[in-house]
Motif scaffolding. Structure first.
Motif, PDB file in Angstrom:
ATOM      1  N   PRO A 143      -1.968   2.812   4.964  1.00  0.00           N
ATOM      2  CA  PRO A 143      -3.277   2.184   5.058  1.00  0.00           C
ATOM      3  C   PRO A 143      -3.442   1.112   4.004  1.00  0.00           C
ATOM      4  N   ALA A 144      -3.900  -0.062   4.417  1.00  0.00           N
ATOM      5  CA  ALA A 144      -3.954  -1.201   3.508  1.00  0.00           C
ATOM      6  C   ALA A 144      -4.941  -0.992   2.384  1.00  0.00           C
ATOM      7  N   ARG A 145      -6.033  -0.272   2.612  1.00  0.00           N
ATOM      8  CA  ARG A 145      -7.071  -0.141   1.607  1.00  0.00           C
ATOM      9  C   ARG A 145      -7.039   1.193   0.879  1.00  0.00           C
ATOM     10  N   GLU A 146      -6.043   1.979   1.137  1.00  0.00           N
ATOM     11  CA  GLU A 146      -5.965   3.263   0.446  1.00  0.00           C
ATOM     12  C   GLU A 146      -5.640   3.015  -1.021  1.00  0.00           C
ATOM     13  N   PRO A 147      -6.365   3.609  -1.980  1.00  0.00           N
ATOM     14  CA  PRO A 147      -6.087   3.379  -3.393  1.00  0.00           C
ATOM     15  C   PRO A 147      -4.630   3.655  -3.706  1.00  0.00           C
ATOM     16  N   ALA A 148      -3.975   2.667  -4.359  1.00  0.00           N
ATOM     17  CA  ALA A 148      -2.547   2.766  -4.605  1.00  0.00           C
ATOM     18  C   ALA A 148      -2.208   3.906  -5.534  1.00  0.00           C
ATOM     19  N   ASP A 149      -3.119   4.263  -6.475  1.00  0.00           N
ATOM     20  CA  ASP A 149      -2.782   5.280  -7.453  1.00  0.00           C
ATOM     21  C   ASP A 149      -2.828   6.684  -6.882  1.00  0.00           C
ATOM     22  N   VAL A 150      -3.345   6.846  -5.646  1.00  0.00           N
ATOM     23  CA  VAL A 150      -3.380   8.189  -5.072  1.00  0.00           C
ATOM     24  C   VAL A 150      -2.294   8.366  -4.021  1.00  0.00           C
ATOM     25  N   ARG A 151      -1.570   7.295  -3.698  1.00  0.00           N
ATOM     26  CA  ARG A 151      -0.466   7.425  -2.769  1.00  0.00           C
ATOM     27  C   ARG A 151       0.751   7.987  -3.478  1.00  0.00           C
ATOM     28  N   ARG A 152       1.480   8.779  -2.782  1.00  0.00           N
ATOM     29  CA  ARG A 152       2.706   9.323  -3.329  1.00  0.00           C
ATOM     30  C   ARG A 152       3.841   8.334  -3.086  1.00  0.00           C
ATOM     31  N   THR A 153       4.560   8.003  -4.147  1.00  0.00           N
ATOM     32  CA  THR A 153       5.653   7.058  -4.035  1.00  0.00           C
ATOM     33  C   THR A 153       6.910   7.773  -3.556  1.00  0.00           C
TER      34      THR A 153
END
Length: 332
Positions: free
Chosen positions: A6-16
């Protein structure tokens, strides 16, 4: 790997994911640079010391750290950052104060004690161009950072001119020109961004290609300037396809027609180089790199054709892999 993030999902909560970490840590560019340098050295029949490869990798890594860290300094909405830039935004103080300065000191030691003088002066000239690149695009959000890079490029240019084998009058004239550009830049009467003349992606590709060819250009000692120019242009177009493709994918495929023209133009240029070598019009040392470049362009086209099946992060990784996989063709 094929799911769209998702383009607007906060990057810091995505799992890398594990396969994205080399890209997040900016390790992909040094790997590509060192492997292509090795392929060029083999094509020219020269043997480079491992420290030249280490110096190129470290310099490339530092430039990418600076580029991506400076990109985040003026960010207002952290939630819109991708995984890569979110990492640099979170750790920008550590990178700017604890990682980049020691790396620059190590590069300085290598430049003075390890790198041959002929390679050193070419590397310094390239470093000045990189400083202007960072001031033009990466440091635009920070006036202080921009002025620092312009100052480094200007003063470094004057120092480089003082050591060049040209007349004193020419040195003085060129030094005044460099200082004039610096003054105009500080007064904001000169916009050093050259986006309308040379897009950011092609500028970065040109600098990257110049870095990959610096050592081989010095040690191979070509009889004419045509061979190193063609070799650098070959890599510039190839790396330009990579960077422009990533930009188009991040922008939602809004510039895919221009990218298709760039890929076709690169393919035509590579085939022309191969044809010139076959006819004996060009040096045979271009044959291996051109053959590897041909494989890389074709593989990039495959990745580009399947771009909608992959997330932006996956596309970046696959686009970089496409630059590496065909390199064995340079040895055959």
């Amino acid at each position: 790997m094929t799911a769209e993030t998702p383009a607007r999902e906060p990057a810091d909560v995505r799992r890398t994911p594990w396969w994205l970490w080399p890209h997040v840590l900016s390790l992909e560019a040094p790997v590509v640079a060192v492997l292509w340098q090795a392929a060029l050295a083999h094509a020219h029949g020269i043997r480079l010391t491992p420290l030249l490869g280490a110096g190129l990798a470290l310099a490339c890594w530092v430039v990418y750290l600076l580029d991506r860290t400076l990109d985040t300094l003026a960010v207002k909405n952290v939630a819109e950052l991708d995984v890569r830039h979110a990492f640099y935004h979170r750790h920008r103080r550590v990178l700017l104060l604890g990682v980049i300065p020691p790396a620059l000191l190590l590069l300085g030691w290598m430049a003075l004690c390890v790198i041959p003088q002929g390679v050193l002066w070419q590397a310094l000239a390239l470093a000045l161009l990189v400083a202007l690149y960072l001031a033009s695009w990466s440091a635009q959000g920070s006036r202080v950072s921009r002025d620092v890079f312009v100052s480094c490029a200007g003063l470094g240019g004057v120092l480089l001119l003082s050591r060049m084998p040209i007349s004193s009058g020419t040195k003085f004239t060129l030094s005044l020109l460099v200082l004039g550009v610096m003054v105009l830049s500080f007064l904001r009467q000169l916009d050093i961004r050259m986006g309308n003349v040379l897009p950011k992606e092609l500028t970065a590709a040109l600098l990257f290609a110049m870095g990959c060819t610096t050592s081989t250009r010095f040690f191979a000692m070509p009889e004419t300037i045509a061979e190193p120019v063609l070799e650098c242009l070959l890599l510039t177009l190839l790396f330009g396809c990579n960077l422009h493709g990533i930009t188009c994918r991040e922008a939602g495929l809004q510039d895919e027609h221009r990218h298709a023209r760039l890929v076709l133009g690169t393919l035509g240029f590579v085939l022309a180089v191969l044809w010139g070598v076959e006819l004996g019009l060009l040096q045979h040392s271009l044959f291996g790199p051109a053959r590897a470049a041909l494989g890389a362009v074709l593989l990039h086209s495959v990745v580009q054709a399947a771009r909608r099946r992959y997330s932006v992060e996956a596309y970046r990784v696959l686009a970089d892999v496409a630059l590496i996989l065909p390199l064995p063709l340079a040895w055959w």
